[in-house]
Design a protein around this motif. Structure first.
Motif, PDB file in Angstrom:
ATOM      1  N   GLY A   1       0.752  -1.176  -0.088  1.00 31.85           N
ATOM      2  CA  GLY A   1      -0.123   0.068   0.053  1.00 31.85           C
ATOM      3  C   GLY A   1       0.910   1.283  -0.095  1.00 31.85           C
ATOM      4  N   ALA A   2       2.131   1.112   0.039  1.00 34.23           N
ATOM      5  CA  ALA A   2       3.314   2.362   0.005  1.00 34.23           C
ATOM      6  C   ALA A   2       4.128   2.199  -1.064  1.00 34.23           C
ATOM      7  CB  ALA A   2       3.846   2.368   1.366  1.00 34.23           C
ATOM      8  N   PRO A   3       4.418   3.207  -1.890  1.00 33.22           N
ATOM      9  CA  PRO A   3       5.430   3.104  -2.795  1.00 33.22           C
ATOM     10  C   PRO A   3       6.880   2.422  -2.196  1.00 33.22           C
ATOM     11  CG  PRO A   3       4.684   5.329  -2.969  1.00 33.22           C
ATOM     12  CD  PRO A   3       4.159   4.651  -1.296  1.00 33.22           C
ATOM     13  N   LYS A   4       7.530   1.636  -2.951  1.00 31.21           N
ATOM     14  CA  LYS A   4       8.656   0.790  -2.902  1.00 31.21           C
ATOM     15  C   LYS A   4       9.819   1.333  -3.562  1.00 31.21           C
ATOM     16  CE  LYS A   4       8.791  -3.457  -3.818  1.00 31.21           C
ATOM     17  NZ  LYS A   4       8.444  -4.734  -3.694  1.00 31.21           N
ATOM     18  N   GLY A   5      11.043   1.668  -2.475  1.00 30.14           N
ATOM     19  CA  GLY A   5      12.286   2.256  -3.241  1.00 30.14           C
ATOM     20  C   GLY A   5      13.137   1.266  -3.481  1.00 30.14           C
ATOM     21  N   VAL A   6      13.840   1.431  -4.610  1.00 28.20           N
ATOM     22  CA  VAL A   6      14.873   0.634  -5.035  1.00 28.20           C
ATOM     23  C   VAL A   6      16.341   1.261  -5.109  1.00 28.20           C
ATOM     24  CG1 VAL A   6      15.914  -1.126  -6.877  1.00 28.20           C
ATOM     25  CG2 VAL A   6      13.367  -0.786  -6.427  1.00 28.20           C
ATOM     26  N   ARG A   7      17.425   0.666  -4.391  1.00 23.36           N
ATOM     27  CA  ARG A   7      18.585   1.513  -4.669  1.00 23.36           C
ATOM     28  C   ARG A   7      19.542   0.573  -5.692  1.00 23.36           C
ATOM     29  NH1 ARG A   7      20.810  -0.266   0.753  1.00 23.36           N
ATOM     30  NH2 ARG A   7      22.522   0.940   0.117  1.00 23.36           N
ATOM     31  N   ILE A   8      20.183   1.271  -6.370  1.00 22.38           N
ATOM     32  CA  ILE A   8      21.131   0.755  -7.576  1.00 22.38           C
ATOM     33  C   ILE A   8      22.379   1.441  -7.304  1.00 22.38           C
ATOM     34  CG2 ILE A   8      21.499   0.617  -9.997  1.00 22.38           C
ATOM     35  CD1 ILE A   8      18.935  -0.984  -9.157  1.00 22.38           C
ATOM     36  N   PRO A   9      23.389   0.690  -7.178  1.00 21.66           N
ATOM     37  CA  PRO A   9      24.630   0.933  -7.283  1.00 21.66           C
ATOM     38  C   PRO A   9      25.446   1.456  -8.292  1.00 21.66           C
ATOM     39  CG  PRO A   9      24.653  -1.274  -6.933  1.00 21.66           C
ATOM     40  CD  PRO A   9      23.453  -0.786  -6.960  1.00 21.66           C
ATOM     41  N   LEU A  10      26.606   2.396  -8.267  1.00 26.23           N
ATOM     42  CA  LEU A  10      27.245   2.880  -9.503  1.00 26.23           C
ATOM     43  C   LEU A  10      27.830   1.647 -10.439  1.00 26.23           C
ATOM     44  CD1 LEU A  10      28.357   5.064 -11.145  1.00 26.23           C
ATOM     45  CD2 LEU A  10      30.367   5.073  -9.583  1.00 26.23           C
ATOM     46  N   SER A  11      28.072   0.471  -9.654  1.00 30.03           N
ATOM     47  CA  SER A  11      28.472  -0.740 -10.344  1.00 30.03           C
ATOM     48  C   SER A  11      27.538  -1.204 -11.076  1.00 30.03           C
ATOM     49  CB  SER A  11      29.005  -1.634  -9.328  1.00 30.03           C
ATOM     50  OG  SER A  11      27.995  -2.003  -8.457  1.00 30.03           O
ATOM     51  N   ALA A  12      26.311  -1.404 -10.568  1.00 29.75           N
ATOM     52  CA  ALA A  12      25.145  -1.873 -11.483  1.00 29.75           C
ATOM     53  C   ALA A  12      25.028  -0.885 -12.695  1.00 29.75           C
ATOM     54  CB  ALA A  12      23.979  -2.074 -10.491  1.00 29.75           C
ATOM     55  N   LEU A  13      24.887   0.240 -12.371  1.00 30.15           N
ATOM     56  CA  LEU A  13      24.765   1.176 -13.487  1.00 30.15           C
ATOM     57  C   LEU A  13      25.769   0.985 -14.741  1.00 30.15           C
ATOM     58  CD1 LEU A  13      23.023   3.487 -14.985  1.00 30.15           C
ATOM     59  CD2 LEU A  13      24.391   5.139 -13.260  1.00 30.15           C
ATOM     60  N   GLU A  14      26.842   1.209 -14.097  1.00 34.86           N
ATOM     61  CA  GLU A  14      28.083   1.191 -15.135  1.00 34.86           C
ATOM     62  C   GLU A  14      28.064  -0.308 -15.986  1.00 34.86           C
ATOM     63  OE1 GLU A  14      31.514   4.339 -13.938  1.00 34.86           O
ATOM     64  OE2 GLU A  14      31.663   2.333 -13.064  1.00 34.86           O
ATOM     65  N   ASN A  15      27.873  -1.274 -15.215  1.00 38.63           N
ATOM     66  CA  ASN A  15      27.527  -2.599 -15.874  1.00 38.63           C
ATOM     67  C   ASN A  15      26.675  -2.791 -16.882  1.00 38.63           C
ATOM     68  OD1 ASN A  15      27.984  -5.737 -15.957  1.00 38.63           O
ATOM     69  ND2 ASN A  15      25.910  -5.677 -15.500  1.00 38.63           N
TER      70      ASN A  15
ATOM     71  N   VAL B   1      20.631 -15.747 -23.135  1.00 37.01           N
ATOM     72  CA  VAL B   1      21.273 -15.760 -21.747  1.00 37.01           C
ATOM     73  C   VAL B   1      22.823 -15.724 -21.972  1.00 37.01           C
ATOM     74  CG1 VAL B   1      21.530 -17.665 -20.232  1.00 37.01           C
ATOM     75  CG2 VAL B   1      19.404 -17.540 -21.144  1.00 37.01           C
ATOM     76  N   ALA B   2      23.290 -16.024 -23.051  1.00 37.78           N
ATOM     77  CA  ALA B   2      24.880 -16.338 -23.140  1.00 37.78           C
ATOM     78  C   ALA B   2      25.510 -15.012 -23.078  1.00 37.78           C
ATOM     79  CB  ALA B   2      25.241 -16.828 -24.277  1.00 37.78           C
ATOM     80  N   ASP B   3      24.802 -13.822 -23.470  1.00 42.77           N
ATOM     81  CA  ASP B   3      25.547 -12.301 -23.458  1.00 42.77           C
ATOM     82  C   ASP B   3      24.435 -11.481 -22.551  1.00 42.77           C
ATOM     83  OD1 ASP B   3      23.224 -12.098 -24.993  1.00 42.77           O
ATOM     84  OD2 ASP B   3      24.139 -11.783 -26.813  1.00 42.77           O
ATOM     85  N   ALA B   4      24.085 -12.116 -21.514  1.00 40.53           N
ATOM     86  CA  ALA B   4      23.100 -11.244 -20.585  1.00 40.53           C
ATOM     87  C   ALA B   4      24.159 -10.426 -19.790  1.00 40.53           C
ATOM     88  CB  ALA B   4      22.537 -12.480 -19.688  1.00 40.53           C
ATOM     89  N   ALA B   5      23.637  -9.169 -19.117  1.00 41.97           N
ATOM     90  CA  ALA B   5      24.391  -8.526 -18.277  1.00 41.97           C
ATOM     91  C   ALA B   5      24.995  -9.102 -16.859  1.00 41.97           C
ATOM     92  CB  ALA B   5      23.846  -7.068 -18.003  1.00 41.97           C
ATOM     93  N   SER B   6      24.042 -10.048 -16.524  1.00 39.66           N
ATOM     94  CA  SER B   6      24.157 -10.696 -15.298  1.00 39.66           C
ATOM     95  C   SER B   6      23.943 -12.226 -15.753  1.00 39.66           C
ATOM     96  CB  SER B   6      23.640 -10.405 -14.051  1.00 39.66           C
ATOM     97  OG  SER B   6      24.500  -9.041 -13.742  1.00 39.66           O
ATOM     98  N   ARG B   7      24.358 -13.211 -14.515  1.00 40.60           N
ATOM     99  CA  ARG B   7      23.675 -14.509 -14.706  1.00 40.60           C
ATOM    100  C   ARG B   7      22.305 -14.631 -14.511  1.00 40.60           C
ATOM    101  NH1 ARG B   7      25.449 -19.488 -10.367  1.00 40.60           N
ATOM    102  NH2 ARG B   7      24.737 -21.120 -11.760  1.00 40.60           N
ATOM    103  N   LEU B   8      21.565 -15.528 -15.531  1.00 40.79           N
ATOM    104  CA  LEU B   8      20.344 -15.683 -15.549  1.00 40.79           C
ATOM    105  C   LEU B   8      20.051 -17.035 -14.957  1.00 40.79           C
ATOM    106  CD1 LEU B   8      19.181 -14.255 -18.700  1.00 40.79           C
ATOM    107  CD2 LEU B   8      18.794 -13.096 -16.447  1.00 40.79           C
ATOM    108  N   LEU B   9      19.048 -17.134 -14.089  1.00 39.27           N
ATOM    109  CA  LEU B   9      18.882 -18.383 -13.475  1.00 39.27           C
ATOM    110  C   LEU B   9      17.294 -18.862 -13.451  1.00 39.27           C
ATOM    111  CD1 LEU B   9      21.178 -18.374 -10.353  1.00 39.27           C
ATOM    112  CD2 LEU B   9      21.520 -19.788 -12.131  1.00 39.27           C
ATOM    113  N   ILE B  10      16.857 -20.187 -13.389  1.00 37.34           N
ATOM    114  CA  ILE B  10      15.465 -20.455 -12.908  1.00 37.34           C
ATOM    115  C   ILE B  10      15.523 -21.335 -12.197  1.00 37.34           C
ATOM    116  CG2 ILE B  10      13.425 -21.762 -14.078  1.00 37.34           C
ATOM    117  CD1 ILE B  10      14.227 -19.331 -15.753  1.00 37.34           C
TER     118      ILE B  10
END
Length: 486
Positions: free
Chosen positions: A147-161, A312-321
């Protein structure tokens, strides 16, 4: 990496346009100098900086100034209800609020006008730039299930990646230094795919203002004059553009690539684009706000049937199921999509765990999306919970329901997606009223005080008693059948 790239463009091509809207042009030299001037002021404080505005040229200056000063920027849309904006400020703990342009919301937020700060004589020395990759680059608020907005924090490393990954996509690299058309509001994380890869490559962002997007002739005129080589948008925006045959190669002769993300891409949209734009490269991308905008993409032109959302092979991070116990499943078996590695954010503001965790020593985010990996491609199979994607926005029905349940005459409420052709076309609200229900227009008017326009139900259905399932909980499947019968 990101600051170095922008600094290089500001030094080598200072007169090149970095950002344009309908009436303003900001060169790389102007962007760099104004951000350094603002960064001196920002270094005097700590914590996030709330940045209120639409598509003004001052918005990217504020974001870049925050990046230099080492303070996360938190973009908010001034068209959202003041109550919601104040809630975001309170939840974030932001002590500093900047406003670009003239907006009534600025007064309610106690904002400082940003533009006068860009002309300060003192500039932050590049040796003082905050380059710690672990610190947060930006915060982004989405709809919250509580019922309230939810804030996400993104580090510089993730943005540059993310920037490095996106510019590594062949369809993007081919036109990286050209003009990129921005559709998304800056309070929506798809805009990250507009600004930062373009700035890193030395290209030009042409931002579409709300007035241009709301008027088809004005939109076509803006697009035709843009010289665009790349368009980043939601499928909903593309459907709007394609409603007239004028949206074709004659209007955008230089368009090479369209990057889709934020919601399901219909094969029909791809086929129409292929007919209108010979040789167009069409990317279908996937990623949640919690993992720096997008983590995987795949070119889908020429494909038939259901479309994959990434390679999947060229994703920015590892993808899992993952299975129900959080264990990786082999290729070909469906489960929950999880992302592990450098794309994953720092967590939620306030410390809520949500889908964040660790796996084999890596940060991991469990998305809540059902998916499967087949033949090296990722396929999205829908949500595991009730979260809805509409026009690229992520909507938690619980937040809309909480706003309706705050009314005295409401006993129960449920919000569901309105679907057509397998796509979400809006929201519907089923309400159990204590007395005669108000007119739907009045209901919408009430919600506008607390919710943004895209979260307002398009259809209202009064129910005598909310249906329940065998567990005594609201039977959403029964409600959907009721809506289909109307």
């Amino acid at each position: 990496m990101l600051l170095d790239a922008i600094a290089r463009h500001a030094s080598q091509t200072p007169e090149r346009p970095a950002y344009q809207n309908r009436t303003q042009t900001l060169t790389y030299g102007q962007l760099w100098r104004a951000a350094r001037a603002l960064a001196v002021r920002l270094r005097a404080g700590t914590g996030p900086v709330l940045v209120c505005g639409e598509k003004e040229a001052g918005m990217p200056v504020c974001f870049l100034g925050c990046l230099m000063a080492g303070r996360p920027w938190l973009p908010v849309d001034p068209q959202q209800p003041a109550e919601r904006l104040l809630k975001i400020r309170r939840l974030s703990g932001a002590a500093d609020v900047l406003c670009c342009g003239s907006h009534p919301a600025a007064a309610a937020l106690g904002a400082v006008q940003a533009e006068p700060l860009f002309g300060a004589e003192k500039l932050l020395d590049p040796a003082q730039f905050a380059v710690n990759p672990a610190r947060d680059a930006y915060w982004m608020f989405t709809s919250g299930s509580t019922g309230a907005p939810k804030g996400v924090r993104i580090p510089l490393s993730a943005l540059e990646n993310f920037v490095e990954w996106m510019l590594g996509l062949p369809a993007v690299a081919a036109c990286g230094a050209g003009v990129n058309v921005n559709q998304a509001r800056f309070s929506f994380d798809l805009s990250v795919a507009d600004l930062w890869p373009t700035f890193a490559a030395g290209g030009t962002v042409r931002a579409l203002e709300g007035a241009e997007q709301g008027d088809l002739p004005a939109l076509y005129e803006a697009l035709g004059r843009s010289g665009a080589r790349r368009l980043v948008c939601t499928p909903s925006f593309a459907r709007l553009c394609l409603c007239d045959a004028a949206f074709c190669k004659d209007l955008l002769p230089h368009l090479e690539t369209v990057f889709f993300c934020g919601e399901t891409l219909a094969p029909r949209t791809v086929r129409t684009l292929e007919k209108r734009f010979e040789g167009l490269r069409i990317l279908n991308a996937y990623g949640p706000t919690e993992a720096a905008c997008a983590v995987t993409a795949v070119e889908v032109q020429g494909r038939e049937g259901t479309l994959p959302v990434g390679r999947v092979a060229d994703a920015a991070s590892r993808l899992l199921i993952l299975d129900e116990q959080g264990r990786p499943r082999p290729e070909g078996l469906p489960g929950e999509i999880a992302i592990a590695g450098p794309s994953v954010g720092s967590g939620y503001i306030g410390g809520e765990a949500g889908g964040f965790g660790t796996l084999a020593g890596q940060k991991v985010y469990r998305t809540g999306d059902e998916g499967v990996i087949r033949d090296g491609l990722l396929w999205h199979l829908g949500r595991r919970d009730r979260q809805i994607k509409y026009k690229g926005y992520r909507i938690e029905p619980g937040e809309v329901e909480a706003a309706i349940l705050a009314w005295d005459e409401v006993r129960a409420a449920a919000v569901l997606p309105l679907r057509s052709g397998g796509e979400v076309r809006g929201l519907a609200a089923a309400v159990e009223w204590e007395k005669n229900p108000p007119d739907p227009a009045e209901c919408s008017a009430r919600l506008r005080h607390t919710l943004p326009e895209y979260m307002l139900p398009r259809r209202w259905r009064a129910v005598e008693r909310m249906p329940v399932n065998e567990r005594g909980k609201c039977d959403f499947a029964a409600l959907e059948r009721m809506l289909e019968d109307e």
